[in-house]
Design an enzyme around this catalytic site. Structure first.
Site: not given
Ligand code: IPE
Ligand code: IPE
Ligand code: MG
Length: 239
Positions: A12, A29, A123
């Site tokens: 995240d 990303h 792995l």
């Molecule tokens: C969780 O992150 C999903 C992934 C890292 C793929 P999110 O950014 O979607 O989670 P919430 O919405 O903060 O709970």
């Molecule tokens: C996690 O990073 C990747 C996915 C959920 C696909 P985020 O896109 O949720 O990044 P933040 O939380 O907005 O910084």
């Molecule tokens: Mg996020």
């Protein structure tokens, strides 16, 4: 010899990483994809034999269509590029989650890389894509008949227990990831945004995990229990 680990990562913080640099979220990303490649390379030497990485949750479909299609394209190109790398490093790559809602290109890329890398023994990399742990549990239960025990549910999920779960990005929640499998996982939450996470951070996380004592409901190491119970004193102390 250190025991083999199942590491799960909630990757995240990509969006915030990009925002801090004045870049579009997709740049975050892309940087996140590079971070995953670095971590996958470093994992086996730390005793990690299974790595489950949360790439796209079933709730991530709620994001703007441009971000979702960018993520799907990134996934497809990532998998196409990774096949040869996985083969070289003995990585078996599989996906968990729903496939029926993915674009054809992404679905084909998953099928291809799973077939090509199935012999990888160093792995097991599991990418969670369109994944919801609650949905996975419901599916597993639907397949079971009668009164299944814990082992039957685990077998039906076909997903090993997690030893260490890392969530980057500062949030302290599971966001519907591996809920059953994390029953006794050690949890590690870090402020580090996922694109900044690398072998050094992984090394520190595993070292922290090795320092922890897992008790699974038992007593701490070296404690053998209450030597002898004096029934009378217990009864008296109750008044
Ligand atoms: C969780 O992150 C999903 C992934 C890292 C793929 P999110 O950014 O979607 O989670 P919430 O919405 O903060 O709970
Ligand atoms: C996690 O990073 C990747 C996915 C959920 C696909 P985020 O896109 O949720 O990044 P933040 O939380 O907005 O910084
Ligand atoms: Mg996020």
């Amino acid at each position: 010899m250190q025991s083999s680990l199942h590491l799960a990562i909630i990757m995240d913080g990509n969006g915030r990483w990009a925002q801090l640099r004045g870049l579009p979220r997709l740049a975050g990303h892309r940087a996140g994809e590079r971070a995953l490649r670095r971590v996958v390379q470093a994992a086996p030497d730390l005793g990690i034999r299974t790595l489950t990485a949360y790439a796209f949750s079933s709730d991530n479909w709620k994001r703007p269509p441009a971000e979702v299609s960018g993520l799907m394209l990134l996934l497809e190109t990532h998998l196409a590029k990774q096949a040869e790398v996985c083969l070289r490093h003995g990585v078996r790559l599989t996906a968990i989650g729903r496939r029926d809602r993915l674009p054809d290109g992404a679905r084909r890329a998953i099928d291809d890389i799973e077939a090509v890398t199935r012999g990888g023994a160093r792995l097991h990399l599991r990418l969670a894509i369109d994944y919801s742990s609650r949905d996975a549990l419901m599916d597993a239960c639907h397949k079971l008949r009668g009164h299944p025990d814990r082992q039957a549910v685990s077998d039906s999920l076909n997903s090993p227990d997690v030893d260490l779960l890392i969530r980057t990005g500062g949030e302290q929640r599971l966001s519907d990831f591996l809920l059953w499998e994390c029953a006794y996982a050690e949890l590690l939450f870090t402020q580090c945004l996922w694109p900044d996470f690398g072998p050094r951070e992984l090394d520190c996380a595993v070292a922290e995990f090795r320092r922890r004592e897992r008790r699974f409901g038992g007593l701490p190491n070296g404690v053998s229990g209450i030597p002898s119970i004096d029934r009378n004193s217990v009864i008296q102390s109750r008044g």
